[in-house]
Scaffold this motif. Structure first.
Motif, short mmCIF file in Angstrom:
data_model
loop_
_atom_site.label_atom_id
_atom_site.label_comp_id
_atom_site.label_asym_id
_atom_site.label_seq_id
_atom_site.Cartn_x
_atom_site.Cartn_y
_atom_site.Cartn_z
N VAL A 11 -10.80 9.29 1.01
CA VAL A 11 -9.57 8.48 1.14
C VAL A 11 -8.68 9.02 2.24
CG1 VAL A 11 -7.43 7.83 -0.02
CG2 VAL A 11 -9.61 7.66 -1.25
N ARG A 12 -8.46 10.32 2.25
CA ARG A 12 -7.57 10.90 3.25
C ARG A 12 -8.06 10.62 4.66
NH1 ARG A 12 -6.03 15.09 6.45
NH2 ARG A 12 -4.07 16.17 5.97
N LEU A 14 -6.30 13.14 -5.52
CA LEU A 14 -7.10 11.92 -5.52
C LEU A 14 -7.48 11.47 -4.11
CD1 LEU A 14 -5.51 9.74 -8.34
CD2 LEU A 14 -7.31 11.45 -8.47
N PHE A 15 -6.85 12.01 -3.10
CA PHE A 15 -7.16 11.62 -1.73
C PHE A 15 -8.48 12.20 -1.25
CE2 PHE A 15 -2.77 10.57 -2.15
CZ PHE A 15 -2.52 9.57 -1.23
N VAL A 31 -8.84 -4.13 5.34
CA VAL A 31 -10.08 -3.83 4.61
C VAL A 31 -10.09 -2.38 4.16
CG1 VAL A 31 -12.59 -3.66 4.82
CG2 VAL A 31 -11.40 -5.65 5.76
N HIS A 32 -9.68 -1.48 5.03
CA HIS A 32 -9.64 -0.06 4.65
C HIS A 32 -8.63 0.19 3.53
CE1 HIS A 32 -12.58 1.49 7.31
NE2 HIS A 32 -11.89 1.34 8.43
N ALA A 33 -7.54 -0.56 3.53
CA ALA A 33 -6.60 -0.44 2.40
C ALA A 33 -7.30 -0.83 1.10
CB ALA A 33 -5.38 -1.33 2.63
N GLY A 34 -8.16 -1.84 1.16
CA GLY A 34 -8.96 -2.19 0.00
C GLY A 34 -9.91 -1.08 -0.39
N ASP A 35 -10.50 -0.42 0.61
CA ASP A 35 -11.38 0.72 0.32
C ASP A 35 -10.64 1.81 -0.45
OD1 ASP A 35 -13.38 -0.57 1.80
OD2 ASP A 35 -12.90 0.53 3.64
N VAL A 36 -9.40 2.03 -0.04
CA VAL A 36 -8.59 3.07 -0.70
C VAL A 36 -8.26 2.67 -2.13
CG1 VAL A 36 -6.32 4.18 -0.67
CG2 VAL A 36 -7.66 3.99 1.45
N ARG A 37 -7.81 1.44 -2.32
CA ARG A 37 -7.51 0.98 -3.68
C ARG A 37 -8.75 1.02 -4.57
NH1 ARG A 37 -3.89 -2.62 -0.94
NH2 ARG A 37 -5.57 -4.14 -0.66
N LEU A 67 0.79 -1.23 0.00
CA LEU A 67 0.00 0.00 0.00
C LEU A 67 0.83 1.28 0.00
CD1 LEU A 67 -2.85 1.27 0.23
CD2 LEU A 67 -2.56 1.19 2.72
N MET A 68 1.87 1.33 0.81
CA MET A 68 2.57 2.61 0.99
C MET A 68 3.19 3.14 -0.31
SD MET A 68 1.67 3.39 3.96
CE MET A 68 2.43 5.01 3.74
N PRO A 69 3.82 2.30 -1.15
CA PRO A 69 4.33 2.85 -2.41
C PRO A 69 3.21 3.45 -3.28
CG PRO A 69 5.35 0.73 -1.95
CD PRO A 69 4.24 0.90 -0.96
N LEU A 70 2.04 2.82 -3.26
CA LEU A 70 0.91 3.36 -4.01
C LEU A 70 0.51 4.73 -3.47
CD1 LEU A 70 -1.54 3.18 -5.97
CD2 LEU A 70 -2.75 1.93 -4.15
N LEU A 71 0.42 4.84 -2.17
CA LEU A 71 0.01 6.12 -1.57
C LEU A 71 1.04 7.21 -1.82
CD1 LEU A 71 -1.35 4.87 1.89
CD2 LEU A 71 -2.64 5.34 -0.22
N ARG A 72 2.31 6.87 -1.77
CA ARG A 72 3.36 7.89 -1.93
C ARG A 72 3.40 8.45 -3.35
NH1 ARG A 72 4.98 9.30 3.28
NH2 ARG A 72 5.66 7.47 4.47
N ARG A 73 2.98 7.65 -4.32
CA ARG A 73 3.08 8.13 -5.70
C ARG A 73 1.76 8.68 -6.25
NH1 ARG A 73 3.34 2.30 -6.66
NH2 ARG A 73 1.44 1.57 -7.70
N THR A 74 0.69 8.59 -5.48
CA THR A 74 -0.62 9.04 -5.94
C THR A 74 -0.75 10.55 -5.78
OG1 THR A 74 -1.65 6.92 -5.41
CG2 THR A 74 -3.11 8.82 -5.59
#
Length: 218
Positions: free
Chosen positions: A43-44, A31-32, A119-125, A20-27
């Motif tokens: 998302v934020r 989009l948050f 589960v929340h990571a899934g919500d974010v994706r 998850l963290m690499p995805l969040l750092r590059r988004t």
């Protein structure tokens, strides 16, 4: 008596952190603000809640009302003024450190917090439009914790058949004379079904129980 796997939540958090963290750092930051499956949070705010919950565990700030809707809302509101980078840093730190504190709890009461984070990571994706939102490398660990959560909640007994598992996953509890319900689904669909996330009924087969009887959250 159920045999606890104290290192399972830690493995789940660390595996999810790596994904998850690499995805969040590059988004891009804009989009948050996208809405999520959690009705009141974008998302934020979901990530702020996740980081706050893990920080409380690491720091031992687990007063009686913690993780109530009111406590969660207050934690999110406290982080509204934080820069996004600080929100992500807290989450990153919490996912790295909280597993040790969770494993140290002999009562196992915090084990399913790790599941909630996943589960929340899934919500974010899902909000970002990423494929396989509730799948990935952690789908071997998450169903086991879903079983734990369903038994603590006292859900009806369900035997779930998932691809790649030799034996059925047991959800809920019996003892009321009701025969076990039967569920056939893949792991990602199981997660959506048990957490009330949007799904297509064509992706699973359920007999002997209603969808809402499988929910592990209010």
């Amino acid at each position: 008596m159920e045999i606890r796997e104290p290192e399972l939540p830690r493995r789940l958090l660390l595996t999810e952190r790596a994904a998850l963290m690499p995805l969040l750092r590059r988004t891009p930051e804009e989009l948050f603000s996208r809405r999520t499956a959690c009705p009141d949070w974008n998302v934020r705010q979901v990530l702020a809640h996740c980081g706050a919950a893990l920080a409380r565990i690491v720091e031992g700030r687990l007063e009686q009302a913690v993780f109530s809707p009111e406590s969660n809302a207050a934690d999110v509101a406290e982080r509204d003024a934080w820069p996004l980078r600080k929100v992500l840093d807290e989450l990153d730190w919490g996912m790295a450190e909280a597993g040790v504190a969770i494993a140290a709890r002999e009562d196992g009461l915090l084990d399913t917090v790790a599941l909630g984070e996943w589960v929340h990571a899934g919500d974010v994706r899902d909000a970002f439009g990423e494929p396989g939102a509730y799948g990935g490398d952690s789908t071997d660990s998450a169903p086991t914790l879903i079983g734990v959560a369903s038994r603590r909640r006292g859900n009806p007994l369900v035997h779930a058949t998932l691809p790649g598992r030799d034996a059925a996953l047991v959800l809920g509890v019996g003892g009321d004379g009701r025969p076990p319900a039967q569920l056939t689904a893949d792991a990602a669909t199981l997660v959506r079904l048990c957490t009330g996330r949007p799904l297509k009924s064509s992706l699973y087969e359920l007999s002997g129980a209603r969808e809402e009887e499988l929910y592990i959250y209010d």
